[in-house]
Design a protein around this motif. Structure first.
Motif, PDB file in Angstrom:
ATOM      1  N   LYS A 120      20.263  10.398 -13.377  1.00 51.31           N
ATOM      2  CA  LYS A 120      19.179   9.290 -13.426  1.00 51.31           C
ATOM      3  C   LYS A 120      19.553   8.086 -12.645  1.00 51.31           C
ATOM      4  CE  LYS A 120      17.507  10.649 -18.075  1.00 51.31           C
ATOM      5  NZ  LYS A 120      17.362  10.017 -19.384  1.00 51.31           N
ATOM      6  N   PRO A 121      18.399   7.185 -12.149  1.00 51.25           N
ATOM      7  CA  PRO A 121      18.984   6.119 -11.047  1.00 51.25           C
ATOM      8  C   PRO A 121      20.217   5.243 -11.665  1.00 51.25           C
ATOM      9  CG  PRO A 121      16.770   6.321 -11.435  1.00 51.25           C
ATOM     10  CD  PRO A 121      17.307   7.136 -12.560  1.00 51.25           C
ATOM     11  N   MET A 127      21.896  11.368  -7.014  1.00 52.61           N
ATOM     12  CA  MET A 127      20.287  11.767  -7.359  1.00 52.61           C
ATOM     13  C   MET A 127      19.848  13.121  -7.019  1.00 52.61           C
ATOM     14  SD  MET A 127      17.587  10.060  -4.792  1.00 52.61           S
ATOM     15  CE  MET A 127      17.904  11.009  -3.501  1.00 52.61           C
ATOM     16  N   TYR A 135      25.503   7.710  -4.113  1.00 49.91           N
ATOM     17  CA  TYR A 135      24.162   7.655  -4.729  1.00 49.91           C
ATOM     18  C   TYR A 135      23.227   8.808  -4.517  1.00 49.91           C
ATOM     19  CZ  TYR A 135      19.298   5.894  -5.082  1.00 49.91           C
ATOM     20  OH  TYR A 135      17.926   5.949  -5.340  1.00 49.91           O
ATOM     21  N   GLU A 170      14.405   1.371  -8.353  1.00 55.78           N
ATOM     22  CA  GLU A 170      13.639   2.771  -7.946  1.00 55.78           C
ATOM     23  C   GLU A 170      12.639   2.825  -9.256  1.00 55.78           C
ATOM     24  OE1 GLU A 170      15.289   7.297  -8.372  1.00 55.78           O
ATOM     25  OE2 GLU A 170      16.813   5.649  -7.657  1.00 55.78           O
ATOM     26  N   ALA A 184      23.293   7.300 -11.133  1.00 51.67           N
ATOM     27  CA  ALA A 184      23.568   7.577  -9.630  1.00 51.67           C
ATOM     28  C   ALA A 184      23.944   6.512  -8.798  1.00 51.67           C
ATOM     29  CB  ALA A 184      22.267   8.073  -8.923  1.00 51.67           C
TER      30      ALA A 184
END
Length: 296
Positions: free
Chosen positions: A259-260, A254, A250, A222, A263
């Protein structure tokens, strides 16, 4: 109440040798997102038959809105026939045509576009037929939120041209490692898994690529950064819908500001939790996801 997330695609019955289960990846994803307190609309089509009525009852039981579900007067509700091969493996026949092959673009778009949903989630199977593909194209033209593609390569229900069109209209793509390898062969991508993911993301200008790895966990690319989560140790009841749960977890994290890496961790935990329960839409509490996360 404003629709926050739209899930477009197939709803069906998995006809197993000993039982019948409601299914369809979009409905599984919608179930988890609704359970995580997102107002989620399921856009699909069922037949005017007993199987369709039972699906409506299932979705109402999940708390999902049925406002955008069309009823086809002539084409039957979707079914997948599961049989056991001589090698004791499961074989699946996704019947065609099914009502969800004929989703049309007269599904009260006005109610979906003002205010705009934050996200639309769609799979590759649901646009195998031109009618539903046209409806998806119309919907993508209306929705301004994130476009999330769930790649499901189910022979013979796809082509390179079909999947390429979907990738060109996506912001986020989820697939498994076998699907990544197949796509890489189509597009001449080379290298290890991370190299393949990076090249696929660059080719289609994707915001994120999520790869499910079964018992090995998952990988996320990402905004030009990689994140990886190992698999959880669980007593697997079945793997039905665990990838759908991972995607839903996820997306939930998100959209709620994680944050990625965080998530991905949440989605990975939800996928593992569902693998430890029977069916793609089991009952659970959010606290169970947090407990699963803390196992690492």
């Amino acid at each position: 109440m404003k629709t926050e997330i739209v899930c477009f695609g197939e709803v069906l019955w998995d006809i197993l040798p000993d039982k019948e289960l409601p299914g369809g990846a979009p409905m599984n994803v919608a179930y988890h997102l609704q359970k995580l307190h997102h107002v989620t609309a399921m856009v699909t089509r069922i037949g005017k038959d007993e199987y369709g009525e039972r699906l409506l009852d299932v979705m109402r039981g999940y708390g999902l809105s049925t406002a955008y579900i069309q009823v086809d007067p002539t084409v039957a509700t979707g079914k997948v026939l599961a049989t056991v091969t001589p090698q004791q493996e499961m074989s699946y026949d996704i019947l065609f045509p099914a009502a969800w092959d004929y989703i049309t673009s007269d599904i009260l778009w006005e109610a979906l576009e003002s205010p705009h949903p934050a996200c639309i989630i769609f799979g590759s199977l649901a646009s195998r037929n031109a009618v539903s593909k046209q409806a998806l194209q119309a919907l993508l033209g209306k929705v301004r939120g994130l476009r999330v593609l769930d790649v499901n390569l189910r022979p013979p229900h796809y082509s390179v041209e079909h999947i390429t069109w979907l990738l060109e209209h996506a912001d986020i793509v989820k697939m498994n490692e076998h699907e990544l390898q197949e796509l890489s062969g189509w597009y001449g991508l080379e290298g290890d898994m991370r190299a393949l993911v990076r090249q696929l993301s660059d080719r289609f200008v994707l915001r994120a690529v999520l790869v499910t790895l079964g018992a090995k966990g998952c990988l996320l690319y990402e905004d030009h950064e990689f994140y990886q989560q190992p698999g959880h140790t669980v007593q697997v009841a079945d793997t039905i819908g665990s990838g759908d749960a991972l995607l839903a977890g996820y997306i939930h994290a998100m959209l709620t500001g994680s944050k990625p890496g965080a998530a991905l961790r949440f989605g990975n935990a939800l996928g593992a939790l569902v693998a430890g329960k029977s069916g793609g839409c089991p009952d659970y509490e959010t606290a169970e996801i947090i407990t699963m996360m803390h196992q690492h």
